[in-house]
Write an enzyme that holds these catalytic residues in place. Structure first.
Site, short mmCIF file in Angstrom:
data_model
loop_
_atom_site.label_atom_id
_atom_site.label_comp_id
_atom_site.label_asym_id
_atom_site.label_seq_id
_atom_site.Cartn_x
_atom_site.Cartn_y
_atom_site.Cartn_z
N HIS A 92 9.51 0.21 8.31
CA HIS A 92 8.93 -1.10 8.60
C HIS A 92 9.07 -2.11 7.45
CE1 HIS A 92 6.83 0.76 12.06
NE2 HIS A 92 6.47 1.72 11.24
N ASP A 93 8.58 -1.75 6.27
CA ASP A 93 8.32 -2.75 5.23
C ASP A 93 9.52 -3.49 4.66
OD1 ASP A 93 5.50 -0.84 3.98
OD2 ASP A 93 5.60 -2.42 5.48
N ASN A 152 -2.46 2.67 3.55
CA ASN A 152 -1.83 3.97 3.80
C ASN A 152 -2.61 5.09 3.13
OD1 ASN A 152 0.36 3.23 5.40
ND2 ASN A 152 1.52 2.53 3.62
N THR A 167 3.11 -6.10 2.29
CA THR A 167 3.53 -5.07 3.25
C THR A 167 2.39 -4.09 3.54
OG1 THR A 167 4.44 -3.76 1.42
CG2 THR A 167 5.96 -5.21 2.61
N ASP A 184 6.73 1.08 2.01
CA ASP A 184 6.52 0.10 0.94
C ASP A 184 7.41 0.42 -0.25
OD1 ASP A 184 3.83 0.84 2.33
OD2 ASP A 184 3.50 -1.21 1.63
N ASP A 201 0.84 -1.21 0.00
CA ASP A 201 0.00 0.00 0.00
C ASP A 201 0.88 1.26 0.00
OD1 ASP A 201 -0.81 0.31 3.59
OD2 ASP A 201 1.01 -0.41 2.58
N PHE A 248 -1.15 -1.46 12.29
CA PHE A 248 -2.03 -0.93 11.24
C PHE A 248 -2.41 -1.97 10.19
CE2 PHE A 248 -3.93 2.43 8.84
CZ PHE A 248 -3.64 2.19 7.51
N ASN A 249 -1.44 -2.68 9.59
CA ASN A 249 -1.77 -3.58 8.48
C ASN A 249 -2.76 -4.67 8.90
OD1 ASN A 249 -0.07 -2.22 6.76
ND2 ASN A 249 1.65 -3.62 7.03
O1 RIB Z 1 2.31 -0.32 10.76
C1 RIB Z 1 3.21 -0.08 9.73
C2 RIB Z 1 2.67 -0.58 8.42
O2 RIB Z 1 1.49 0.13 8.08
C3 RIB Z 1 3.63 -0.35 7.24
O3 RIB Z 1 3.44 -1.35 6.29
C4 RIB Z 1 3.15 0.96 6.67
O4 RIB Z 1 3.47 1.09 5.28
C5 RIB Z 1 1.67 0.83 6.85
O5 RIB Z 1 1.16 0.07 5.76
CA CA Z 2 2.87 -0.77 4.00
#
Ligand code: RIB
Ligand code: CA
Length: 314
Positions: free
Chosen positions: A238-239, A39, A124, A15, A10, A165-166
């Protein structure tokens, strides 16, 4: 021996950086890319994906747009982190490619049917597309080598105290994935909050020179803005950890755990619940990354930007 992968995300600043790493990594063979909302809106993440692949000179890679919404819950986006476009900050080239007809699940299924060797899925973002693929095409599971995902957090959440979040964007999809029986590698907040880029690392990227390095450094600085305001000393990128789990697992410390997804609950919906002491009586279903060699991680991404810059110049 290169590892075949399908990237699903996203974009989203991290990403985008994960995709730079994936295309630069000598050990990966990117077979396709798919998009999901999270996102930003699906329309935005798909437009961003088209621009990223154009920037990377990867317009020959099949790209397809994913599900229009999560399986059950209402869509959720994160403009506070990634901006209104989902990839605010530097100007990007206009897309020189469009999406494949048929959508993400059809592309994933085609690539899995056609491949000689099993393919790793590297989501991701929310797991909606992967879940739909598993539901619609269970016969293709033997062609999936595994799923290396960024998502979850055994010790904490970020979008709520319990949920990352994901996973929170589509808890039911995550439950389908974690109950699939496929090999899972989870890059959750336990490791990604330690995968921080510091301002001096942004400077290392920019010092590479050229358009890609400028853009990646600007992405890092934009992504840092949100985090700096809430007290971070760097940007938790993160990704790309989901990529590193395949290309450089030696820089990670992992723990095999039985992980369940909370899909109800007033406070804990979207939580990834790890069974540290075996009390659920189930064998582990996930290799959970818990630690990372931060410097090695930064070095890998800096080198990926430099390598891709060399390729674009050649
Ligand atoms: O929590 C972080 C994740 O949520 C990452 O993948 C960021 O890109 C969002 O998608
Ligand atoms: Ca992401």
């Amino acid at each position: 021996m290169s590892i075949p992968v399908i990237l699903d995300g996203d974009p989203g600043h991290d990403d985008a950086i994960a995709w730079v790493l994936a295309f630069a990594a000598k050990g990966l063979d990117v077979r396709g890319v798919t998009t999901v909302g999270g996102n930003s809106s699906l329309a935005n993440t798909t437009y961003n994906a088209r621009r990223i692949l154009t920037l990377l000179g990867a317009t020959d890679i099949p790209l397809a747009q994913g599900a229009t919404r999560p399986l059950v819950v209402e869509p959720m986006i994160a403009p506070s982190v990634h901006g209104e476009s989902g990839l605010d900050g530097p100007a990007l080239p206009e897309p020189e490619m469009d999406v494949q007809p048929g959508g993400a699940v059809e592309l994933m299924a085609r690539l899995l049917r056609e491949t000689a060797e099993p393919i790793w899925l590297v989501p991701t973002g929310a797991l909606t597309n992967v879940a739909i693929l598993l539901l619609a095409h269970p016969e293709l599971k033997p062609k999936i080598a595994g799923i290396s995902l960024m998502g979850g957090g055994i010790q904490s959440g970020n979008w709520t105290p319990a949920a990352e979040f994901n996973i929170l964007v589509d808890p039911q999809a995550a439950q389908i994935v974690f109950e699939s029986g496929l090999p899972l590698r989870m890059a959750g907040l336990d490791v990604t909050e330690k995968a921080c880029f510091l301002p001096q690392d942004f400077d290392r990227v920019r010092a590479i020179g050229g358009q890609l390095a400028e853009i990646v450094a600007d992405w890092l600085e934009f992504f840092f803005e949100f985090h700096r305001e809430i007290g971070y000393e760097g940007a938790p990128v993160h990704d790309p950890v989901a990529i590193v789990a395949l290309t450089n697992p030696e820089i990670l410390q992992t723990r095999d755990l039985y992980v369940q997804i909370e899909t109800a609950g007033q406070y804990a919906c979207g939580a990834t619940i790890g069974d540290w002491y075996g009390s659920a009586g189930q064998p582990p279903n996930t290799q959970v990354a818990m630690g990372i060699d931060r410097q090695a991680y930064v070095d890998l991404i800096v080198e990926a930007v430099a390598e891709h810059t060399r390729r674009l110049a050649s």
